[in-house]
Write an enzyme that holds these catalytic residues in place. Structure first.
Site, PDB file in Angstrom:
ATOM      1  N   ALA A  12     -42.740 -71.501   4.932  1.00 52.80           N
ATOM      2  CA  ALA A  12     -43.556 -70.990   6.041  1.00 52.80           C
ATOM      3  C   ALA A  12     -42.890 -71.218   7.382  1.00 52.80           C
ATOM      4  O   ALA A  12     -43.558 -71.406   8.395  1.00 52.80           O
ATOM      5  CB  ALA A  12     -44.934 -71.659   6.015  1.00 52.80           C
ATOM      6  N   ARG A  18     -40.795 -59.646  14.250  1.00 55.58           N
ATOM      7  CA  ARG A  18     -41.311 -58.266  14.236  1.00 55.58           C
ATOM      8  C   ARG A  18     -42.798 -58.202  14.543  1.00 55.58           C
ATOM      9  O   ARG A  18     -43.321 -57.129  14.840  1.00 55.58           O
ATOM     10  CB  ARG A  18     -41.032 -57.628  12.868  1.00 55.58           C
ATOM     11  CG  ARG A  18     -39.571 -57.254  12.651  1.00 55.58           C
ATOM     12  CD  ARG A  18     -39.314 -56.870  11.218  1.00 55.58           C
ATOM     13  NE  ARG A  18     -40.171 -55.778  10.781  1.00 55.58           N
ATOM     14  CZ  ARG A  18     -40.315 -55.413   9.510  1.00 55.58           C
ATOM     15  NH1 ARG A  18     -39.669 -56.070   8.557  1.00 55.58           N
ATOM     16  NH2 ARG A  18     -41.113 -54.415   9.184  1.00 55.58           N
ATOM     17  N   GLN A  78     -37.701 -77.525   8.337  1.00 55.24           N
ATOM     18  CA  GLN A  78     -36.357 -76.965   8.247  1.00 55.24           C
ATOM     19  C   GLN A  78     -35.788 -76.910   9.668  1.00 55.24           C
ATOM     20  O   GLN A  78     -36.231 -76.096  10.481  1.00 55.24           O
ATOM     21  CB  GLN A  78     -36.402 -75.561   7.624  1.00 55.24           C
ATOM     22  CG  GLN A  78     -35.025 -74.921   7.485  1.00 55.24           C
ATOM     23  CD  GLN A  78     -35.110 -73.452   7.067  1.00 55.24           C
ATOM     24  OE1 GLN A  78     -36.179 -72.822   7.141  1.00 55.24           O
ATOM     25  NE2 GLN A  78     -33.991 -72.903   6.626  1.00 55.24           N
ATOM     26  N   GLU A 159     -28.762 -59.091  -2.097  1.00 56.71           N
ATOM     27  CA  GLU A 159     -29.397 -58.798  -0.815  1.00 56.71           C
ATOM     28  C   GLU A 159     -28.873 -57.474  -0.290  1.00 56.71           C
ATOM     29  O   GLU A 159     -27.704 -57.114  -0.501  1.00 56.71           O
ATOM     30  CB  GLU A 159     -29.125 -59.911   0.193  1.00 56.71           C
ATOM     31  CG  GLU A 159     -29.706 -61.260  -0.184  1.00 56.71           C
ATOM     32  CD  GLU A 159     -31.223 -61.249  -0.254  1.00 56.71           C
ATOM     33  OE1 GLU A 159     -31.856 -60.370   0.346  1.00 56.71           O
ATOM     34  OE2 GLU A 159     -31.790 -62.138  -0.927  1.00 56.71           O
ATOM     35  N   ARG A 321     -74.544 -66.513  15.265  1.00 55.07           N
ATOM     36  CA  ARG A 321     -73.405 -67.339  15.632  1.00 55.07           C
ATOM     37  C   ARG A 321     -73.411 -68.647  14.835  1.00 55.07           C
ATOM     38  O   ARG A 321     -74.365 -68.917  14.089  1.00 55.07           O
ATOM     39  CB  ARG A 321     -73.421 -67.594  17.138  1.00 55.07           C
ATOM     40  CG  ARG A 321     -73.184 -66.328  17.972  1.00 55.07           C
ATOM     41  CD  ARG A 321     -73.499 -66.555  19.441  1.00 55.07           C
ATOM     42  NE  ARG A 321     -72.739 -67.683  19.983  1.00 55.07           N
ATOM     43  CZ  ARG A 321     -73.005 -68.237  21.159  1.00 55.07           C
ATOM     44  NH1 ARG A 321     -74.023 -67.801  21.893  1.00 55.07           N
ATOM     45  NH2 ARG A 321     -72.269 -69.245  21.594  1.00 55.07           N
ATOM     46  N   SER A 411     -97.413 -64.055  27.548  1.00 60.48           N
ATOM     47  CA  SER A 411     -96.270 -63.205  27.892  1.00 60.48           C
ATOM     48  C   SER A 411     -95.847 -63.421  29.339  1.00 60.48           C
ATOM     49  O   SER A 411     -96.675 -63.591  30.235  1.00 60.48           O
ATOM     50  CB  SER A 411     -96.637 -61.730  27.690  1.00 60.48           C
ATOM     51  OG  SER A 411     -96.921 -61.477  26.342  1.00 60.48           O
TER      52      SER A 411
END
Length: 448
Positions: A12, A18, A78, A159, A321, A411
């Site tokens: 990952a 792109r 990495q 490849e 929500r 009301s």
């Protein structure tokens, strides 16, 4: 990890240039969850015992997403992007010397099914040393090509930048998903992979030819092209979303819900919908939504982290929500927004109303235009409406406030103090009448 357990390494570290985004590629959302989460879920569904993730430098949010599913999940970095073999080598502490199989997955293939990983595991259990998932591509440009001998045995992967014109004509392509019989097999092959290629990178795909040269059993399994789709652009993300939504809709309907116009209903990866639920067109489900049996969802609703109880009726044009919790036989009508509130059995909020940080008792009725004023600019406060209470239209309930059981609010009232049970609260100004005023007004206006 134990010596014989299966390890999946999810790569990952890709930046996803792109995508034209500052967000790491695997963190882009699909059906309400990052791409990476879907891959991890597929591995877990295939009963893979151990999983680790390889990320790039500074990808803390990727690591956090992975550990959100399992706090103990190992994450390796990495340091430089020098190819897929180099990425796998970053996780060597996880697989060096283990006797069990190692499976390589990619964080940008969210449509991968657990069943396919299971097939790969089975091939390794049958004696294969290296297994690759391949697929037929109508347009193979950009993919590595799988090379087979006359007997159909996998002998290599080329490849595209290194392929001959004849090899580029091959439509059987590499998905990137590979399995190795053991950590030792993977370690030995990685040590022999070089970077003498057009990109100067260390390709994991070179492991196939090296394995064949060493007399190892290499195999290819065919997968579906749409399942192993790698998401590298916004357009491919949209394709993956469409495919995932199709799966989710089919699952919901197979489990007993009715989607009147399935193509207009958008589900999250974790949406749970019960039996005999009816969902009308144009409804959006964000993450964390549960709908119990027999509920009716009318058109143009939007839900996130909400619970809708059995036989409740919601919409049209309702928004639930996070924290909205509707009990059995409740009704939430058009243009109602509810946040962090609970409606007990039979309560009704029929139209044009905001309910926030509120508990509404059984069979209470909230009239049109009512607002719970829950925020004072600094903190949120709760409103409590008792069972059987009646809130008149166009009322404002200024929290913190309690409306007792069976109480009435007239009301147009602004209620800022607690109302006792069975009381009437009324803050409306006295009505004033001026006989004949309207006729005199019209007469003056016509003289101008």
């Amino acid at each position: 990890m134990t010596q014989n357990s299966v390890l999946a390494i999810v790569l990952a570290a890709g930046k996803g240039t792109r995508m034209k985004s500052d967000i790491p590629k695997v963190m882009h959302a699909l059906a309400g969850a990052p791409l990476l989460v879907h891959v991890l879920a597929a591995a877990k569904s295939a009963s893979v015992e151990e999983i680790c993730v390889v990320v790039g430098p500074g990808m803390d949010e990727v690591a956090s997403a992975a550990r959100g599913l399992d706090p103990a999940l190992p994450v390796f970095v990495q340091p430089e992007q020098r190819g897929t073999a180099d990425a796998v080598k970053a996780a060597q502490d996880a697989f060096a010397g283990i006797a069990g199989p190692v499976i390589i997955l990619y964080g940008d293939t969210p449509l991968l099914r657990g069943e396919t990983i299971g097939r790969l595991r089975a091939a390794l259990a049958e004696g294969a040393d290296l297994v690759v998932i391949g697929f037929e591509a109508q347009e193979p440009t950009g993919y590595g090509r799988l090379l087979l001998d006359e007997s159909g045995t996998l002998i290599g992967i080329r490849e595209e930048k290194d392929a001959s014109a004849e090899e580029r004509a091959i439509t059987l392509c590499n998905s990137g998903i590979m399995g190795f019989s053991s950590g030792k097999t993977l370690t030995d092959l990685l040590a022999r992979i070089g970077n003498a290629n057009a990109k100067g990178e260390f390709y994991l795909t070179d492991a196939v030819a090296l394995a064949r040269a060493g007399g190892l059993d290499t195999r290819m399994l065919r997968g579906q092209a749409d399942e192993v789709l790698g998401v590298n652009s916004r357009a491919e993300l949209a394709q993956a979303e469409a495919a995932m939504q199709g799966r989710l809709r089919d699952k919901v309907m197979a489990e007993g819900a009715t989607l009147v116009a399935p193509e207009t209903v958008f589900l999250s990866h974790d949406t749970r919908i019960g039996r005999d639920v009816i969902v009308e067109p144009n409804v959006f489900f964000g993450p964390g939504v549960v709908i119990e049996d027999g509920a009716i969802i009318h058109s143009f609703c939007h839900f996130v982290e909400a619970h809708i109880g059995p036989c409740a009726e919601v919409g049209p044009y309702a928004r639930l929500r996070p924290g909205a919790d509707l009990g059995p036989d409740t009704k939430v009508g058009n243009f109602v927004e509810i946040k962090k509130s609970q409606l007990a059995e039979g309560a009704k909020v029929n139209h044009l109303t905001y309910i926030g940080d509120t508990s509404i008792g059984a069979r209470a009725n909230v009239g049109a235009g009512t607002i719970t004023c829950n925020y004072d600019g600094i903190a949120k406060h709760r409103t409590e409406i008792g069972a059987g209470a009646f809130i008149g239209s166009n009322s404002s309930l200024v929290a913190p406030v309690k409306i007792g059981e069976g109480a009435y609010v007239g009301s147009g009232s602004v209620i800022s103090k607690d109302v006792p049970p069975d009381a009437l609260a009324l803050t409306r100004s006295p009505q004033e009448e001026r006989p004949g005023w309207a006729a005199r007004f019209r007469k003056r206006q016509t003289r101008k």
